[in-house]
Enzyme design. Structure first.
Site, PDB file in Angstrom:
ATOM      1  N   HIS A 201     -20.045  32.214  -5.558  1.00  0.00           N
ATOM      2  CA  HIS A 201     -20.185  31.593  -6.881  1.00  0.00           C
ATOM      3  C   HIS A 201     -19.094  32.181  -7.775  1.00  0.00           C
ATOM      4  O   HIS A 201     -18.764  33.367  -7.640  1.00  0.00           O
ATOM      5  CB  HIS A 201     -21.535  31.955  -7.536  1.00  0.00           C
ATOM      6  CG  HIS A 201     -22.712  31.167  -7.057  1.00  0.00           C
ATOM      7  ND1 HIS A 201     -23.940  31.747  -6.805  1.00  0.00           N
ATOM      8  CD2 HIS A 201     -22.873  29.828  -6.822  1.00  0.00           C
ATOM      9  CE1 HIS A 201     -24.797  30.808  -6.429  1.00  0.00           C
ATOM     10  NE2 HIS A 201     -24.187  29.649  -6.427  1.00  0.00           N
ATOM     11  N   CYS A 297     -26.176  36.639 -12.728  1.00  0.00           N
ATOM     12  CA  CYS A 297     -26.990  35.623 -12.024  1.00  0.00           C
ATOM     13  C   CYS A 297     -28.407  35.565 -12.539  1.00  0.00           C
ATOM     14  O   CYS A 297     -29.093  34.579 -12.324  1.00  0.00           O
ATOM     15  CB  CYS A 297     -27.149  35.963 -10.549  1.00  0.00           C
ATOM     16  SG  CYS A 297     -25.693  36.332  -9.657  1.00  0.00           S
TER      17      CYS A 297
HETATM   18  N1  ARG Z   1     -29.661  34.599  -2.955  1.00  0.00           N
HETATM   19  C1  ARG Z   1     -29.158  33.732  -3.966  1.00  0.00           C
HETATM   20  C2  ARG Z   1     -28.364  32.592  -3.339  1.00  0.00           C
HETATM   21  O1  ARG Z   1     -27.681  32.822  -2.366  1.00  0.00           O
HETATM   22  C3  ARG Z   1     -28.316  34.502  -4.938  1.00  0.00           C
HETATM   23  C4  ARG Z   1     -27.822  33.694  -6.079  1.00  0.00           C
HETATM   24  C5  ARG Z   1     -26.926  34.458  -7.001  1.00  0.00           C
HETATM   25  N2  ARG Z   1     -26.545  33.672  -8.120  1.00  0.00           N
HETATM   26  C6  ARG Z   1     -25.333  33.643  -8.707  1.00  0.00           C
HETATM   27  N3  ARG Z   1     -25.201  32.950  -9.788  1.00  0.00           N
HETATM   28  N4  ARG Z   1     -24.295  34.263  -8.203  1.00  0.00           N
HETATM   29  O2  ARG Z   1     -28.429  31.473  -3.775  1.00  0.00           O
END
Ligand code: ARG
Length: 303
Positions: A201, A297
């Protein structure tokens, strides 16, 4: 590519498409005033959605996670952000990462807008209706997108103080979504291709600290992306690679008060930010890092 006008929209992928001499020519937009958090009551690791999760199945210490989540909420409060909380849903193991199920901002008339995400993993799709209902209830209008992959505020990041969106893509988001998102907010979008699995992300490798400053993990971007970042932010702080990956140090939250809420375990990044004049608040998010997420996040901007 025509020049980007203050209220212009348009997609920018290459540095030479950026014709604005200075970021201050882009329309201003006020900063968010609060952070919505989601309780970690049902937080768990049941599959491997990103490389950080590998080897961590069932490894969450819930009471430790709860304490870390509460410390993060207090840090937001110290940094002058109003904190609201949405309860998590049984069976939504990743809902604590509420940066993903929607994207929020202000339209050109200053009205608050919520755009539902279209999450890649089935197990996360139930989070979105719950977040959308919360925002609707709070008075936001909802604008939907048709593009099928979009992970909300994890990949779409506002440029602080400006009507400009940085749009990450490549793992969880289809770049085409930004052709829909720009017009909703009357904002140009600078798309950035994400080059590494660990930084899946945009918020894992770029923190827009303030109007002039970004904290980045350089290896997460290609040359064109780096050129764009360097042409728009006057100051680019390079996060040490081991802290970017091991402590998710770029997943930090910067506020109007000059505070940067930083994942603990990144002392050199903390030093760089302190030297640059920010007041660093370190928060231990180790339980959440097992799932590939940290401070940024675990909140959705409130406007
Ligand atoms: N375990 C989650 C996923 O893989 C973590 C999300 C983290 N979110 C972020 N905005 N980086 O979707």
């Amino acid at each position: 590519m025509p020049p980007i006008r203050p209220h212009g929209t348009g997609i920018i992928d290459l540095p030479n498409q950026w014709r604005v001499a200075a970021i201050d020519q882009v329309a201003p937009m006020r900063l968010p005033t609060g952070a919505l958090m989601c309780t970690p009551d049902h937080f768990d690791i049941i599959d491997v959605k990103n490389p950080h999760m590998a080897g961590n199945l069932g490894a969450i210490d819930r009471s430790r996670a709860r304490r870390q989540w509460e410390s993060l909420g207090s840090a937001f409060g110290h940094a002058c952000l109003r904190v609201d909380v949405i309860p998590s849903i049984l069976g939504c193991e990743d809902m604590v990462f509420c940066a993903n199920p929607v994207f929020t901002g202000l339209d050109v008339d200053g009205h608050r807008v919520c755009v539902p995400a279209r999450m890649r993993h089935d197990s996360r799709q139930r989070e979105t209706p719950a977040l959308v209902a919360w925002f609707q209830n709070a008075g936001y209008s909802v604008h939907t997108v048709a593009t099928s992959l979009f992970e909300g505020g994890g990949d779409a990041v506002w440029h602080p103080g400006r009507r400009l969106i940085w749009g990450g893509y490549g793992h969880r988001t289809d770049p085409a979504v930004y052709e829909e998102l720009g017009p909703i907010f009357q904002a140009p979008v600078i798309r950035l291709k994400l080059m590494s699995e660990h930084f899946y992300h945009l918020d894992t490798c770029l923190c827009a600290v303030d109007e002039n400053t970004a904290l980045i993990n350089p290896a997460s971007f290609d040359e064109s992306g780096l050129g764009l970042i360097r042409s728009v932010f006057k100051r680019v702080i390079e996060c040490p690679a081991d802290e970017a990956i091991g402590a998710l140090a770029c997943n930090a939250v910067a506020t109007a008060s000059g505070a940067v809420i930083l994942p603990a375990g990144a002392p050199r990044t903390a030093g760089l930010l302190t030297k640059a004049g920010y007041s660093v608040i370190e928060v231990d998010t180790s339980e959440f890092q097992k799932s590939g997420g940290s401070c940024y996040c675990m909140k959705m901007w409130l406007w």
